[in-house]
Design a protein around this motif. Structure first.
Motif, mmCIF file in Angstrom:
data_model
loop_
_atom_site.group_PDB
_atom_site.id
_atom_site.type_symbol
_atom_site.label_atom_id
_atom_site.label_comp_id
_atom_site.label_asym_id
_atom_site.label_seq_id
_atom_site.Cartn_x
_atom_site.Cartn_y
_atom_site.Cartn_z
ATOM 1 N N UNK A 1 14.290 25.752 -50.752
ATOM 2 C CA UNK A 1 13.121 26.593 -50.717
ATOM 3 C C UNK A 1 11.841 25.513 -50.573
ATOM 4 N N UNK A 2 11.806 24.512 -49.626
ATOM 5 C CA UNK A 2 11.178 23.350 -49.303
ATOM 6 C C UNK A 2 10.709 22.932 -48.017
ATOM 7 N N UNK A 3 9.844 22.256 -47.783
ATOM 8 C CA UNK A 3 9.896 21.770 -46.440
ATOM 9 C C UNK A 3 10.473 20.536 -46.159
ATOM 10 N N UNK A 4 10.541 19.768 -45.219
ATOM 11 C CA UNK A 4 11.303 18.455 -44.912
ATOM 12 C C UNK A 4 10.384 17.053 -45.188
ATOM 13 N N UNK B 1 10.482 13.957 -32.185
ATOM 14 C CA UNK B 1 9.849 14.352 -33.418
ATOM 15 C C UNK B 1 10.497 15.756 -33.977
ATOM 16 N N UNK B 2 11.255 16.635 -33.424
ATOM 17 C CA UNK B 2 11.563 17.592 -33.658
ATOM 18 C C UNK B 2 13.036 17.984 -33.230
ATOM 19 N N UNK B 3 13.750 16.892 -32.636
ATOM 20 C CA UNK B 3 15.150 16.903 -31.953
ATOM 21 C C UNK B 3 15.872 15.967 -32.590
ATOM 22 N N UNK B 4 17.179 15.962 -31.742
ATOM 23 C CA UNK B 4 18.148 15.121 -32.405
ATOM 24 C C UNK B 4 18.428 13.503 -31.656
ATOM 25 N N UNK B 5 17.492 13.281 -30.490
ATOM 26 C CA UNK B 5 17.641 12.327 -29.626
ATOM 27 C C UNK B 5 16.992 11.131 -30.159
ATOM 28 N N UNK B 6 17.717 9.982 -30.048
ATOM 29 C CA UNK B 6 17.033 8.398 -30.135
ATOM 30 C C UNK B 6 16.786 7.707 -28.901
ATOM 31 N N UNK B 7 15.864 7.208 -28.408
ATOM 32 C CA UNK B 7 15.470 6.756 -27.195
ATOM 33 C C UNK B 7 15.313 5.231 -27.364
ATOM 34 N N UNK B 8 16.024 4.437 -26.296
ATOM 35 C CA UNK B 8 15.903 2.994 -26.669
ATOM 36 C C UNK B 8 15.388 2.564 -25.457
ATOM 37 N N UNK B 9 14.335 1.203 -25.571
ATOM 38 C CA UNK B 9 13.881 0.843 -24.158
ATOM 39 C C UNK B 9 14.887 -0.222 -23.657
ATOM 40 N N UNK B 10 14.575 -0.858 -22.609
ATOM 41 C CA UNK B 10 15.435 -1.824 -21.763
ATOM 42 C C UNK B 10 15.582 -3.048 -22.689
ATOM 43 N N UNK B 11 14.546 -3.542 -23.640
ATOM 44 C CA UNK B 11 14.624 -4.754 -24.367
ATOM 45 C C UNK B 11 15.943 -4.392 -25.528
ATOM 46 N N UNK B 12 16.184 -3.223 -25.872
ATOM 47 C CA UNK B 12 17.194 -2.786 -26.660
ATOM 48 C C UNK B 12 18.346 -3.217 -26.321
ATOM 49 N N UNK B 13 18.714 -3.052 -24.857
ATOM 50 C CA UNK B 13 20.019 -3.613 -24.283
ATOM 51 C C UNK B 13 20.006 -4.761 -24.011
ATOM 52 N N UNK B 14 18.877 -5.605 -23.604
ATOM 53 C CA UNK B 14 19.205 -6.816 -22.898
ATOM 54 C C UNK B 14 18.424 -7.791 -23.559
ATOM 55 N N UNK C 1 16.196 16.651 -39.875
ATOM 56 C CA UNK C 1 16.926 17.301 -41.113
ATOM 57 C C UNK C 1 17.262 18.751 -40.523
ATOM 58 N N UNK C 2 18.589 19.244 -40.358
ATOM 59 C CA UNK C 2 18.839 20.394 -40.053
ATOM 60 C C UNK C 2 20.250 21.089 -40.531
ATOM 61 N N UNK C 3 20.628 22.201 -40.774
ATOM 62 C CA UNK C 3 21.836 22.630 -41.182
ATOM 63 C C UNK C 3 22.903 21.917 -40.001
ATOM 64 N N UNK C 4 22.371 21.995 -38.645
ATOM 65 C CA UNK C 4 23.499 21.422 -37.760
ATOM 66 C C UNK C 4 23.715 20.122 -37.781
ATOM 67 N N UNK C 5 22.717 19.117 -38.287
ATOM 68 C CA UNK C 5 23.023 17.814 -38.435
ATOM 69 C C UNK C 5 24.028 17.894 -39.653
ATOM 70 N N UNK C 6 23.797 18.388 -40.790
ATOM 71 C CA UNK C 6 24.687 18.160 -41.938
ATOM 72 C C UNK C 6 26.068 18.742 -41.747
ATOM 73 N N UNK C 7 26.101 19.779 -40.790
ATOM 74 C CA UNK C 7 27.486 20.098 -40.285
ATOM 75 C C UNK C 7 28.171 19.154 -39.217
#
Length: 450
Positions: A148-151, A218-231, A243-249
């Motif tokens: 019964x709380x916020x994240x 901000x409210x989704x599951x994706x992580x975005x990387x730039x080109x420097x993260x690859x090269x 945080x969500x029940x879907x992530x825990x499951x």
């Protein structure tokens, strides 16, 4: 002079006397020593530029030795964690709830208790309750009905959701509630720990920047990387996941190799739950205090709530603590909003923090208490400050937000005394280094002179 004017003048004089009595040093030091401390605090060119409060207390004499604006309220930042520490020690004691489970017919149903250690990569003993989870065969249900709380806490910065110091709260934390995203030297592939999060990596739409950068939705599951993260150069960052029940499951399914679903998706009553307990390790408390770990602070309060009732709610446990643990704590109202001190809604006075430290000093063996706190020149957030003596002499908790810095704890003097202090500084510009340097000068003088 009229009677009304005379009465008003009398009231003003009494108010001035009261204000002065609150703000002058207590008379437990000789005049010469008081004058020397005045020169270091009241006449400091550094402190005089900002809002500074200070209190110095002698627990052996049960007496306030010195105070400067100790009755005024300051933003405490992570000095708030001292209240969380005391609450956890009193409510949790030597054990913490790590898992709730029950059976609907033959189907295992689980709930979280706020336990922050489950598969946390920085703790060795991090799998309490795992034996229960392994009893599930092909399907397990996960319920968040007890949360019964916020994240995020009240007053937290809304834009800091993707930084490791503001990890989201949750009923069932896994892996510290963050994903480690990295690319090793010589590798061309970005990896994640846990590996589960690799499926959520995506190239950033803009894709620019000279340095590796990971941006979370901000409210989704994706992580975005730039080109420097690859090269570019190798990198490693810790990014909180949403945080969500879907992530825990998803994480549990990936780890257990079975299907885990939110209990809300399969109609039926929840079972009666049994709570599994495990020892509360001092290593958790040490990490929480010495490294000022905000995530552990928030989860500790949620575990306290789980131990008090069948629901997890930070506000409820704070109200319980204020009424039952801190009711007699002199002398000011507690404006307490969260477990970590990330909230700007927290407001405490130096003399109240000194009173709290006195309670800790009376109720926790000194050796254990000082082992939990950061040690000047040796450990935690003050490993680079307040050292240089034959033996450690400062054991304390820092508190830092933008334009705020506090330090409260214990100073062991050259003459063998243990004194309690609280330094609080608010609304300064630029770096806190000049303030730390000035505090170090004061504490070294106290070590030498008192």
């Amino acid at each position: 002079m009229s009677n009304a004017s005379a009465k008003l003048l009398k009231i003003l004089i009494l108010a001035a006397i009261l204000f002065q009595s609150l703000n002058v040093p207590a008379q437990f030091m000789d005049r010469r020593t008081q004058r020397q401390l005045d020169e270091k605090i009241r006449e400091s060119k550094i402190f005089s530029q900002y809002f500074t409060g200070f209190a110095l207390f002698d627990p052996a004499k049960d007496a306030m030795l010195y105070q400067k604006d100790a009755f005024k309220y300051f933003t405490p930042a992570s000095n708030t964690k001292l209240f969380t520490l005391y609450t956890a020690l009193k409510i949790l004691g030597d054990s913490m709830p790590v898992l709730r489970y029950g059976y609907r017919d033959q189907l295992l149903v689980i709930q979280g208790t706020g336990n922050p250690l489950f598969f946390h990569p920085d703790f060795e003993d991090n799998a309490q309750g795992w034996d229960i989870l392994q009893q599930a065969k092909n399907l397990m249900l996960y319920s968040e009905d007890n949360y019964r709380d916020d994240h995020f806490g009240p007053g937290w910065s809304w834009a800091d959701y993707q930084y490791a110091y503001q990890v989201e709260k949750s009923p069932f934390p896994i892996h510290g509630n963050f994903a480690r995203i990295f690319r090793d030297s010589g590798e061309t592939q970005i990896k994640t720990q846990p590996a589960y999060f690799t499926r959520f990596l995506r190239p950033a739409p803009a894709g620019g920047g000279a340095y590796p950068r990971i941006q979370r939705e901000e409210t989704g599951d994706y992580f975005f990387f730039n080109e420097s993260a690859l090269n570019g150069r190798p990198f490693s960052v810790e990014v909180p996941y949403n945080q969500s029940p879907a992530a825990v499951c998803g994480l549990l399914s990936d780890t257990l190799g079975i299907r885990v679903m939110p209990a809300s998706e399969i109609p039926g009553p929840l079972p009666a739950f049994t709570t599994v307990y495990a020892p509360l390790p001092d290593t958790l408390l040490q990490r929480f205090m010495q490294e000022s770990d905000n995530y552990l602070a928030e989860q500790l309060l949620l575990m306290c709530s789980a131990k008090l009732s069948d629901t997890l709610n930070t506000e409820a446990v704070i109200e319980y603590a204020k009424k039952n643990l801190f009711q007699g704590l002199p002398p000011d109202t507690l404006n307490w909003a969260d477990g970590s001190g990330l909230s700007r809604y927290n407001l405490f006075t130096p003399r109240t923090i000194v009173a709290l430290l006195h309670k800790l000093y009376q109720e926790v063996p000194q050796e254990r208490l000082f082992r939990i706190l950061a040690t000047g020149g040796k450990s935690g957030t003050i490993r680079s400050w307040y050292g240089g003596k034959a033996e450690p002499y400062v054991f304390a908790k820092t508190g830092t937000l933008a334009n705020q810095h506090c330090l409260s704890g214990f100073v062991k003097t050259k003459k063998g005394r243990t004194l309690i202090f609280s330094f609080m500084h608010n609304n300064f510009n630029g770096s806190a280094t000049p303030i730390r340097t000035e505090m170090q000068n004061v504490l070294e003088w106290i070590w030498e002179s008192l």
